[in-house]
Motif scaffolding. Structure first.
Motif, PDB file in Angstrom:
ATOM      1  N   TYR A  95     -22.914 -29.022 -11.704  1.00  0.00           N
ATOM      2  CA  TYR A  95     -21.931 -28.191 -11.242  1.00  0.00           C
ATOM      3  C   TYR A  95     -21.391 -27.459 -12.828  1.00  0.00           C
ATOM      4  CZ  TYR A  95     -21.050 -31.294  -7.461  1.00  0.00           C
ATOM      5  OH  TYR A  95     -21.186 -32.299  -6.233  1.00  0.00           O
ATOM      6  N   CYS A  96     -20.805 -26.242 -12.483  1.00  0.00           N
ATOM      7  CA  CYS A  96     -20.227 -25.545 -13.646  1.00  0.00           C
ATOM      8  C   CYS A  96     -18.755 -25.316 -13.318  1.00  0.00           C
ATOM      9  CB  CYS A  96     -20.953 -24.044 -13.651  1.00  0.00           C
ATOM     10  SG  CYS A  96     -20.569 -22.972 -12.384  1.00  0.00           S
ATOM     11  N   ALA A  97     -17.859 -25.449 -14.249  1.00  0.00           N
ATOM     12  CA  ALA A  97     -16.417 -25.672 -14.244  1.00  0.00           C
ATOM     13  C   ALA A  97     -15.944 -24.730 -15.316  1.00  0.00           C
ATOM     14  CB  ALA A  97     -16.138 -26.676 -14.160  1.00  0.00           C
ATOM     15  N   LEU A  98     -14.559 -24.422 -14.830  1.00  0.00           N
ATOM     16  CA  LEU A  98     -13.970 -23.393 -15.729  1.00  0.00           C
ATOM     17  C   LEU A  98     -12.469 -23.978 -15.942  1.00  0.00           C
ATOM     18  CD1 LEU A  98     -14.041 -19.338 -15.413  1.00  0.00           C
ATOM     19  CD2 LEU A  98     -11.699 -20.700 -15.542  1.00  0.00           C
ATOM     20  N   ARG A  99     -12.110 -23.667 -17.075  1.00  0.00           N
ATOM     21  CA  ARG A  99     -10.648 -23.939 -17.413  1.00  0.00           C
ATOM     22  C   ARG A  99     -10.049 -22.790 -17.968  1.00  0.00           C
ATOM     23  NH1 ARG A  99      -7.200 -28.561 -19.633  1.00  0.00           N
ATOM     24  NH2 ARG A  99      -5.882 -27.605 -20.953  1.00  0.00           N
ATOM     25  N   THR A 100      -8.830 -22.320 -17.486  1.00  0.00           N
ATOM     26  CA  THR A 100      -8.267 -21.036 -17.909  1.00  0.00           C
ATOM     27  C   THR A 100      -7.468 -21.280 -19.155  1.00  0.00           C
ATOM     28  OG1 THR A 100      -6.143 -21.410 -16.602  1.00  0.00           O
ATOM     29  CG2 THR A 100      -8.094 -20.053 -15.778  1.00  0.00           C
ATOM     30  N   SER A 101      -8.193 -21.859 -20.353  1.00  0.00           N
ATOM     31  CA  SER A 101      -7.689 -21.829 -21.686  1.00  0.00           C
ATOM     32  C   SER A 101      -8.952 -22.172 -22.485  1.00  0.00           C
ATOM     33  CB  SER A 101      -6.480 -22.961 -21.913  1.00  0.00           C
ATOM     34  OG  SER A 101      -6.976 -24.129 -21.529  1.00  0.00           O
ATOM     35  N   SER A 102      -8.889 -21.589 -23.769  1.00  0.00           N
ATOM     36  CA  SER A 102     -10.276 -21.831 -24.514  1.00  0.00           C
ATOM     37  C   SER A 102      -9.983 -23.213 -25.052  1.00  0.00           C
ATOM     38  CB  SER A 102     -10.106 -20.685 -25.766  1.00  0.00           C
ATOM     39  OG  SER A 102     -10.997 -20.920 -26.349  1.00  0.00           O
ATOM     40  N   PRO A 108     -13.739 -34.220 -16.348  1.00  0.00           N
ATOM     41  CA  PRO A 108     -13.827 -33.321 -15.145  1.00  0.00           C
ATOM     42  C   PRO A 108     -12.186 -32.820 -14.886  1.00  0.00           C
ATOM     43  CG  PRO A 108     -15.172 -34.936 -14.944  1.00  0.00           C
ATOM     44  CD  PRO A 108     -14.598 -35.231 -16.038  1.00  0.00           C
ATOM     45  N   GLN A 109     -11.231 -33.572 -14.830  1.00  0.00           N
ATOM     46  CA  GLN A 109     -10.001 -33.512 -14.555  1.00  0.00           C
ATOM     47  C   GLN A 109      -9.326 -32.150 -15.271  1.00  0.00           C
ATOM     48  OE1 GLN A 109     -11.045 -36.289 -15.536  1.00  0.00           O
ATOM     49  NE2 GLN A 109      -9.496 -37.493 -16.381  1.00  0.00           N
ATOM     50  N   GLU A 110      -9.951 -31.913 -16.409  1.00  0.00           N
ATOM     51  CA  GLU A 110      -9.304 -30.881 -17.317  1.00  0.00           C
ATOM     52  C   GLU A 110      -9.822 -29.488 -16.524  1.00  0.00           C
ATOM     53  OE1 GLU A 110     -11.369 -32.551 -20.934  1.00  0.00           O
ATOM     54  OE2 GLU A 110      -9.180 -32.950 -21.838  1.00  0.00           O
ATOM     55  N   TYR A 111     -10.592 -29.450 -16.175  1.00  0.00           N
ATOM     56  CA  TYR A 111     -11.081 -28.220 -15.400  1.00  0.00           C
ATOM     57  C   TYR A 111     -10.377 -27.776 -13.977  1.00  0.00           C
ATOM     58  CZ  TYR A 111     -14.414 -28.140 -19.033  1.00  0.00           C
ATOM     59  OH  TYR A 111     -15.048 -28.246 -20.378  1.00  0.00           O
ATOM     60  N   GLU A 112     -10.137 -26.388 -14.024  1.00  0.00           N
ATOM     61  CA  GLU A 112      -9.403 -25.970 -12.592  1.00  0.00           C
ATOM     62  C   GLU A 112     -10.117 -25.429 -11.433  1.00  0.00           C
ATOM     63  OE1 GLU A 112      -6.114 -23.427 -14.683  1.00  0.00           O
ATOM     64  OE2 GLU A 112      -7.366 -24.049 -16.087  1.00  0.00           O
ATOM     65  N   TYR A 113     -11.424 -25.005 -11.889  1.00  0.00           N
ATOM     66  CA  TYR A 113     -12.146 -24.109 -10.999  1.00  0.00           C
ATOM     67  C   TYR A 113     -13.906 -24.756 -11.082  1.00  0.00           C
ATOM     68  CZ  TYR A 113      -8.426 -20.754 -10.742  1.00  0.00           C
ATOM     69  OH  TYR A 113      -7.404 -20.426 -10.410  1.00  0.00           O
ATOM     70  N   TRP A 114     -14.186 -25.013  -9.896  1.00  0.00           N
ATOM     71  CA  TRP A 114     -15.636 -25.544  -9.717  1.00  0.00           C
ATOM     72  C   TRP A 114     -16.416 -24.611  -8.944  1.00  0.00           C
ATOM     73  CZ3 TRP A 114     -17.082 -30.085 -12.510  1.00  0.00           C
ATOM     74  CH2 TRP A 114     -16.254 -30.803 -13.124  1.00  0.00           C
ATOM     75  N   GLY A 115     -17.558 -24.836  -9.334  1.00  0.00           N
ATOM     76  CA  GLY A 115     -18.875 -24.240  -8.014  1.00  0.00           C
ATOM     77  C   GLY A 115     -19.140 -25.400  -7.022  1.00  0.00           C
TER      78      GLY A 115
END
Length: 124
Positions: A95-102, A108-115
Motif C-alpha cells: 500500500y502507498c499512503a499519504l499524510r498531509t504534513s511533512s 499506519p495510523q499516522e496516515y490519512e489517505y491510502w491506496g
C-alpha cells in the motif's frame, strides 16, 4: 479529497525485481509525507519506506534496506517503490499512503489517505 492508486504488483520468483507505482490525484498540499506499507496474510500492516514529497531523506525498514528504493516523479505526481532481490518473505499486499504534513512517519495510523493495495507474490 485525495486518491492514491497503486499498480505494478505481480507474481515473481525469488531474486527478481518489481517496481510499484502510486499515482496521487485530487487535492494538493504544499507538503506531505508519502509512505509504503505492506501486509502479509495474518500479519499486521508494516512500514516499508517513507519520504516527503518535497524531497529530503528517505527511511526504510531494516528488512528492505539496500534492496528497495523509494523515488518520486513530481511532474506526474507518482511515487515508486523499486524492489530488487525479492524473497518469499516479501510476499504481501503493498500500500502507498499519504499524510498531509511533512515528516517521516512509520505507523499506519499516522496516515490519512491510502491506496487500494497491490499484491506482490514471490515464489521460492
Amino acid at each position: 479529497q485525495v486518491q492514491l492508486v497503486e499498480s505494478g504488483g505481480g507474481l515473481v520468483q525469488a531474486g527478481d525485481s518489481l517496481r510499484l507505482s502510486c499515482a496521487v490525484s485530487g487535492r494538493t498540499f504544499s507538503s506531505y509525507a508519502m509512505g509504503w506499507f505492506r501486509q502479509a496474510p495474518g500479519k499486521e500492516r508494516e512500514f516499508v519506506a517513507v519520504s516527503t514529497w518535497s524531497g529530503g531523506r528517505t527511511y526504510y525498514a531494516n528488512s528492505v534496506k539496500s534492496r528497495f528504493t523509494f523515488s518520486r516523479d513530481n511532474t506526474t505526481n507518482t511515487v515508486y517503490l523499486q524492489m530488487n532481490i525479492l524473497a518469499p518473505e516479501d510476499t504481501a499486499v503493498y500500500y502507498c499512503a499519504l499524510r498531509t504534513s511533512s515528516g517521516y512517519y512509520s505507523l499506519p495510523q499516522e496516515y490519512e489517505y491510502w491506496g487500494q493495495g497491490t499484491q506482490v507474490t514471490v515464489s521460492s
